[in-house]
Scaffold this motif. Structure first.
Motif, PDB file in Angstrom:
ATOM      1  N   LEU A 194     116.256   0.070  64.981  1.00 30.10           N
ATOM      2  CA  LEU A 194     115.179  -0.695  65.626  1.00 30.10           C
ATOM      3  C   LEU A 194     115.756  -1.656  66.665  1.00 30.10           C
ATOM      4  O   LEU A 194     115.206  -1.821  67.757  1.00 30.10           O
ATOM      5  CB  LEU A 194     114.365  -1.454  64.569  1.00 30.10           C
ATOM      6  N   ASP A 195     116.877  -2.278  66.336  1.00 30.70           N
ATOM      7  CA  ASP A 195     117.503  -3.191  67.300  1.00 30.70           C
ATOM      8  C   ASP A 195     117.961  -2.433  68.546  1.00 30.70           C
ATOM      9  O   ASP A 195     117.753  -2.874  69.675  1.00 30.70           O
ATOM     10  CB  ASP A 195     118.698  -3.909  66.656  1.00 30.70           C
ATOM     11  N   THR A 196     118.571  -1.300  68.318  1.00 24.01           N
ATOM     12  CA  THR A 196     119.033  -0.495  69.450  1.00 24.01           C
ATOM     13  C   THR A 196     117.848  -0.054  70.305  1.00 24.01           C
ATOM     14  O   THR A 196     117.887  -0.129  71.539  1.00 24.01           O
ATOM     15  CB  THR A 196     119.810   0.737  68.932  1.00 24.01           C
ATOM     16  N   HIS A 197     116.783   0.371  69.653  1.00 22.32           N
ATOM     17  CA  HIS A 197     115.615   0.853  70.400  1.00 22.32           C
ATOM     18  C   HIS A 197     114.989  -0.266  71.241  1.00 22.32           C
ATOM     19  O   HIS A 197     114.585  -0.047  72.387  1.00 22.32           O
ATOM     20  CB  HIS A 197     114.589   1.436  69.427  1.00 22.32           C
ATOM     21  N   CYS A 209     108.542   3.697  78.135  1.00 25.95           N
ATOM     22  CA  CYS A 209     107.865   4.639  77.239  1.00 25.95           C
ATOM     23  C   CYS A 209     108.129   6.094  77.614  1.00 25.95           C
ATOM     24  O   CYS A 209     108.121   6.969  76.748  1.00 25.95           O
ATOM     25  CB  CYS A 209     106.366   4.367  77.241  1.00 25.95           C
ATOM     26  N   ASN A 210     108.365   6.337  78.889  1.00 32.29           N
ATOM     27  CA  ASN A 210     108.535   7.734  79.304  1.00 32.29           C
ATOM     28  C   ASN A 210     109.767   8.383  78.682  1.00 32.29           C
ATOM     29  O   ASN A 210     109.861   9.595  78.614  1.00 32.29           O
ATOM     30  CB  ASN A 210     108.592   7.843  80.835  1.00 32.29           C
ATOM     31  N   LYS A 211     110.717   7.557  78.212  1.00 33.01           N
ATOM     32  CA  LYS A 211     111.918   8.129  77.588  1.00 33.01           C
ATOM     33  C   LYS A 211     111.893   7.979  76.072  1.00 33.01           C
ATOM     34  O   LYS A 211     112.853   8.329  75.399  1.00 33.01           O
ATOM     35  CB  LYS A 211     113.159   7.395  78.117  1.00 33.01           C
ATOM     36  N   CYS A 212     110.828   7.419  75.524  1.00 33.68           N
ATOM     37  CA  CYS A 212     110.833   6.993  74.116  1.00 33.68           C
ATOM     38  C   CYS A 212     110.599   8.154  73.141  1.00 33.68           C
ATOM     39  O   CYS A 212     109.641   8.914  73.289  1.00 33.68           O
ATOM     40  CB  CYS A 212     109.748   5.938  73.913  1.00 33.68           C
ATOM     41  N   PRO A 213     111.444   8.251  72.112  1.00 30.80           N
ATOM     42  CA  PRO A 213     111.255   9.317  71.117  1.00 30.80           C
ATOM     43  C   PRO A 213     110.010   9.102  70.245  1.00 30.80           C
ATOM     44  O   PRO A 213     109.598  10.016  69.538  1.00 30.80           O
ATOM     45  CB  PRO A 213     112.535   9.231  70.270  1.00 30.80           C
ATOM     46  N   PHE A 221     100.955   2.777  72.994  1.00 29.32           N
ATOM     47  CA  PHE A 221     101.050   3.638  74.173  1.00 29.32           C
ATOM     48  C   PHE A 221      99.816   4.526  74.280  1.00 29.32           C
ATOM     49  O   PHE A 221      99.214   4.656  75.351  1.00 29.32           O
ATOM     50  CB  PHE A 221     102.310   4.509  74.120  1.00 29.32           C
ATOM     51  N   LEU A 222      99.420   5.124  73.183  1.00 26.65           N
ATOM     52  CA  LEU A 222      98.291   6.052  73.214  1.00 26.65           C
ATOM     53  C   LEU A 222      96.984   5.338  73.553  1.00 26.65           C
ATOM     54  O   LEU A 222      96.077   5.924  74.122  1.00 26.65           O
ATOM     55  CB  LEU A 222      98.169   6.783  71.866  1.00 26.65           C
ATOM     56  N   ASN A 223      96.900   4.046  73.216  1.00 23.69           N
ATOM     57  CA  ASN A 223      95.671   3.291  73.493  1.00 23.69           C
ATOM     58  C   ASN A 223      95.597   2.770  74.918  1.00 23.69           C
ATOM     59  O   ASN A 223      94.552   2.331  75.361  1.00 23.69           O
ATOM     60  CB  ASN A 223      95.563   2.078  72.563  1.00 23.69           C
ATOM     61  N   HIS A 224      96.745   2.757  75.596  1.00 22.91           N
ATOM     62  CA  HIS A 224      96.760   2.186  76.944  1.00 22.91           C
ATOM     63  C   HIS A 224      96.662   3.286  77.994  1.00 22.91           C
ATOM     64  O   HIS A 224      97.165   4.380  77.799  1.00 22.91           O
ATOM     65  CB  HIS A 224      98.064   1.429  77.199  1.00 22.91           C
ATOM     66  N   SER A 225      96.046   2.931  79.117  1.00 20.73           N
ATOM     67  CA  SER A 225      96.172   3.818  80.264  1.00 20.73           C
ATOM     68  C   SER A 225      97.444   3.385  80.978  1.00 20.73           C
ATOM     69  O   SER A 225      98.222   2.614  80.465  1.00 20.73           O
ATOM     70  CB  SER A 225      94.962   3.683  81.177  1.00 20.73           C
ATOM     71  N   THR A 226      97.694   3.865  82.162  1.00 22.41           N
ATOM     72  CA  THR A 226      98.900   3.477  82.873  1.00 22.41           C
ATOM     73  C   THR A 226      98.799   2.029  83.314  1.00 22.41           C
ATOM     74  O   THR A 226      97.745   1.428  83.291  1.00 22.41           O
ATOM     75  CB  THR A 226      99.097   4.351  84.118  1.00 22.41           C
ATOM     76  N   LYS A 228     100.391  -0.993  82.175  1.00 22.26           N
ATOM     77  CA  LYS A 228     101.182  -1.919  81.393  1.00 22.26           C
ATOM     78  C   LYS A 228     102.530  -1.309  81.035  1.00 22.26           C
ATOM     79  O   LYS A 228     103.553  -1.976  81.056  1.00 22.26           O
ATOM     80  CB  LYS A 228     100.439  -2.302  80.127  1.00 22.26           C
ATOM     81  N   PHE A 229     102.507  -0.035  80.670  1.00 21.85           N
ATOM     82  CA  PHE A 229     103.752   0.638  80.322  1.00 21.85           C
ATOM     83  C   PHE A 229     104.119   1.573  81.463  1.00 21.85           C
ATOM     84  O   PHE A 229     103.283   1.949  82.265  1.00 21.85           O
ATOM     85  CB  PHE A 229     103.603   1.426  79.020  1.00 21.85           C
ATOM     86  N   ASP A 230     105.388   1.972  81.498  1.00 19.89           N
ATOM     87  CA  ASP A 230     105.865   2.688  82.676  1.00 19.89           C
ATOM     88  C   ASP A 230     105.785   4.198  82.553  1.00 19.89           C
ATOM     89  O   ASP A 230     106.405   4.908  83.290  1.00 19.89           O
ATOM     90  CB  ASP A 230     107.300   2.271  83.015  1.00 19.89           C
ATOM     91  N   ALA A 231     105.077   4.738  81.588  1.00 19.29           N
ATOM     92  CA  ALA A 231     104.959   6.195  81.506  1.00 19.29           C
ATOM     93  C   ALA A 231     103.533   6.611  81.821  1.00 19.29           C
ATOM     94  O   ALA A 231     102.620   5.817  81.724  1.00 19.29           O
ATOM     95  CB  ALA A 231     105.319   6.669  80.115  1.00 19.29           C
TER      96      ALA A 231
END
Ligand code: SF4
Length: 231
Positions: A194-197, A209-213, A221-226, A228-231
């Protein structure tokens, strides 16, 4: 807390995806149990790299031993650990934990045979040891399953599982400990991942988010549209 979420399954899924992505973290980075204790105090309210500089200074000054820290003048100790920040109060904290260690013959391995709750409670009674530092020591020194919560953990879990209705340290801790097997190796690796992530991708302001596993399982992420996050 929502009854609709299968927490054991969700928490294990997060762990497995992070582990698959980042691999073994091999925490805690130290050469001895005592160095881990010192590191847990020096990293309070500062980045790990600053704690590392202070640890190096302690080693160069031959102060990486409980007896050496007990005997050195507190102003010298404070100056030695200056890179870690809050060095005057951290010097007092190091003196306090070393005084506590004297009851255990300066041998933290004795803690491994103690009752977890008893050890944690004793540590919380030492000046400067709060819940996170106590859990760091119980988990990474005594090798017992006490889940460590920090701001990184809270950020990621609150994003992946929104509307959790948990906000306090003990509530986050209970979330993990009540839904995962009490396995020190799992808790060790999970906290480290978690710390590394948080440092690598799930940043405070703009997470990558675009690189997030975890992207397919992250409620925020699923609740947001584009935007706020970069994906
Ligand atoms: S998808 Fe974005 S917000 Fe969610 S855990 Fe990953 S990096 Fe963090």
């Amino acid at each position: 807390m929502s009854n609709l979420i299968d927490f054991p399954k969700k928490l294990m899924l997060i762990f497995e995806l992070l582990h698959e992505y980042y691999g073994d973290q091999n925490w805690w980075p130290s050469e001895s149990q005592f160095e881990t204790i010192v590191g847990a105090i020096l990293t309070q309210n500062t980045a790990w790299k600053n704690a590392e500089y202070a640890i190096l200074n302690l080693k160069e000054a031959n102060l990486m031993a409980p007896s050496a820290i007990r005997s050195v003048d507190i102003s010298v100790l404070a100056e030695t650990i200056r890179p870690s920040g809050y060095f005057n109060s951290k010097a007092i904290k190091l003196k306090a934990i070393c005084a506590f260690l004297e009851f255990y013959n300066d041998d933290p391995s004795q803690w491994e045979s103690m009752n977890l709750r008893e050890l944690r409670s004793q540590l919380l009674g030492v000046y400067g040891i709060g819940p996170e530092t106590a859990d760091d020591i119980v988990l990474y020194v005594a090798n017992m399953p006490s889940f460590v919560i920090d701001s990184y953990t809270q950020r990621i879990i609150s994003r992946v599982i929104p509307n959790l209705e948990v906000s306090k340290y003990d509530e986050f801790k209970a979330l993990f400990e009540n839904h995962l097997p009490p396995d020190a190796k799992l808790f060790n690796e999970y906290h480290a991942l978690l710390d590394t992530h948080a440092k690598e991708l799930c940043h405070k302001k703009i997470p990558s988010c675009n690189k997030c596993p975890l992207i397919k399982h992250c409620g925020s992420f699923l609740n947001h549209s584009t935007g706020k996050f970069d994906a």
